[in-house]
Write a protein that holds these residues in place. Structure first.
Motif, PDB file in Angstrom:
ATOM      1  N   TYR A 193       7.531   7.803   3.827  1.00  0.00           N
ATOM      2  CA  TYR A 193       6.318   6.926   3.077  1.00  0.00           C
ATOM      3  C   TYR A 193       5.790   7.902   2.111  1.00  0.00           C
ATOM      4  O   TYR A 193       5.403   8.954   2.425  1.00  0.00           O
ATOM      5  N   ARG A 194       5.271   7.085   1.148  1.00  0.00           N
ATOM      6  CA  ARG A 194       4.337   7.751   0.043  1.00  0.00           C
ATOM      7  C   ARG A 194       3.614   6.511  -0.513  1.00  0.00           C
ATOM      8  O   ARG A 194       3.882   5.439  -0.458  1.00  0.00           O
ATOM      9  N   SER A 195       2.130   6.931  -0.773  1.00  0.00           N
ATOM     10  CA  SER A 195       1.017   6.172  -1.265  1.00  0.00           C
ATOM     11  C   SER A 195       1.872   5.258  -2.161  1.00  0.00           C
ATOM     12  O   SER A 195       2.417   5.876  -3.418  1.00  0.00           O
ATOM     13  N   LEU A 227       0.777  -0.914  -0.132  1.00  0.00           N
ATOM     14  CA  LEU A 227       0.026   0.040   0.058  1.00  0.00           C
ATOM     15  C   LEU A 227       0.771   1.176   0.126  1.00  0.00           C
ATOM     16  O   LEU A 227       0.344   2.382  -0.535  1.00  0.00           O
ATOM     17  N   VAL A 228       2.118   1.174   0.575  1.00  0.00           N
ATOM     18  CA  VAL A 228       3.130   2.227   0.507  1.00  0.00           C
ATOM     19  C   VAL A 228       4.438   1.839   0.038  1.00  0.00           C
ATOM     20  O   VAL A 228       4.739   0.713   0.286  1.00  0.00           O
ATOM     21  N   HIS A 229       5.175   2.808  -0.427  1.00  0.00           N
ATOM     22  CA  HIS A 229       6.525   2.668  -0.501  1.00  0.00           C
ATOM     23  C   HIS A 229       7.288   3.453   0.473  1.00  0.00           C
ATOM     24  O   HIS A 229       6.833   4.349   1.070  1.00  0.00           O
ATOM     25  N   ARG A 230       8.466   2.941   0.678  1.00  0.00           N
ATOM     26  CA  ARG A 230       9.363   3.672   1.850  1.00  0.00           C
ATOM     27  C   ARG A 230      10.716   4.162   0.864  1.00  0.00           C
ATOM     28  O   ARG A 230      11.550   3.480   0.521  1.00  0.00           O
ATOM     29  N   ASP A 231      11.110   5.430   1.430  1.00  0.00           N
ATOM     30  CA  ASP A 231      12.352   5.787   1.085  1.00  0.00           C
ATOM     31  C   ASP A 231      13.379   5.889   2.223  1.00  0.00           C
ATOM     32  O   ASP A 231      13.173   6.506   3.181  1.00  0.00           O
ATOM     33  N   ASP A 232      14.242   4.899   2.144  1.00  0.00           N
ATOM     34  CA  ASP A 232      15.305   4.598   3.109  1.00  0.00           C
ATOM     35  C   ASP A 232      16.533   5.373   3.048  1.00  0.00           C
ATOM     36  O   ASP A 232      17.582   4.999   3.426  1.00  0.00           O
ATOM     37  N   ASP A 233      16.654   6.478   1.964  1.00  0.00           N
ATOM     38  CA  ASP A 233      17.641   7.059   1.631  1.00  0.00           C
ATOM     39  C   ASP A 233      18.391   7.876   3.031  1.00  0.00           C
ATOM     40  O   ASP A 233      19.631   8.014   3.199  1.00  0.00           O
ATOM     41  N   SER A 234      17.563   8.568   3.624  1.00  0.00           N
ATOM     42  CA  SER A 234      18.079   9.346   4.644  1.00  0.00           C
ATOM     43  C   SER A 234      17.749   8.218   5.980  1.00  0.00           C
ATOM     44  O   SER A 234      17.029   7.427   6.028  1.00  0.00           O
ATOM     45  N   ARG A 235      18.278   9.072   7.126  1.00  0.00           N
ATOM     46  CA  ARG A 235      17.939   8.373   8.566  1.00  0.00           C
ATOM     47  C   ARG A 235      16.579   8.363   8.759  1.00  0.00           C
ATOM     48  O   ARG A 235      16.099   7.279   9.406  1.00  0.00           O
TER      49      ARG A 235
END
Length: 136
Positions: free
Chosen positions: A70-72, A58-66
């Motif tokens: 989350y985005r839909s 349902l969501v994507h997660r950006d792990d690039d920063s500490r």
């Protein structure tokens, strides 16, 4: 567009999706702050829900920063359509007319809303008159 069926969000997940649809990519803290304006919800609860939503797609997660952002992963219109279809099927036996009659009969509908409904019905009717075999 993906061929896999859209996952059905729970009520709590839908609340989170509403925040992401309205505000765009957000941190857990921001989502939690938005949810807390309506009801008491803990940060760890919001975090866990977002983690479950990530697993469900349902969501994507950006792990690039500490700080994870989350985005839909699902479109608002598509999700609303899926939920509405399921609701109409289960609660009204698939009848859009029963849904509309119930909605209009149980609350005050303003003149402006009635005019918009009439306009929408006219548009639908005009489209069907121009292409009568579209639903076959």
């Amino acid at each position: 567009m993906s061929t896999s069926p859209l996952p059905k969000p729970t009520e709590s997940e839908l609340e989170i999706l509403q925040v992401l649809w309205q505000h765009g990519p957000s941190t857990v803290r921001f989502v939690n702050d938005q949810l807390s304006q309506k009801r008491d919800v803990g940060y760890t609860t919001t975090l866990k829900l977002l983690q479950l939503m990530l697993e469900k797609g349902l969501v994507h997660r950006d792990d690039d920063s500490r700080t994870h952002v989350y985005r839909s992963a699902v479109r608002q219109e598509e999700t609303q359509g899926l939920l509405l279809d399921r609701f109409v099927d289960t609660a009204f036996g698939g009848s859009a007319m029963k849904l509309v009659m119930q909605a209009l009969g149980n609350r005050h509908t303003s003149r402006e809303e009635l005019d918009q409904i009439r306009s929408l019905l006219n548009e639908i009717e005009n489209k069907e008159n121009k292409n009568p075999n579209a639903n076959d």
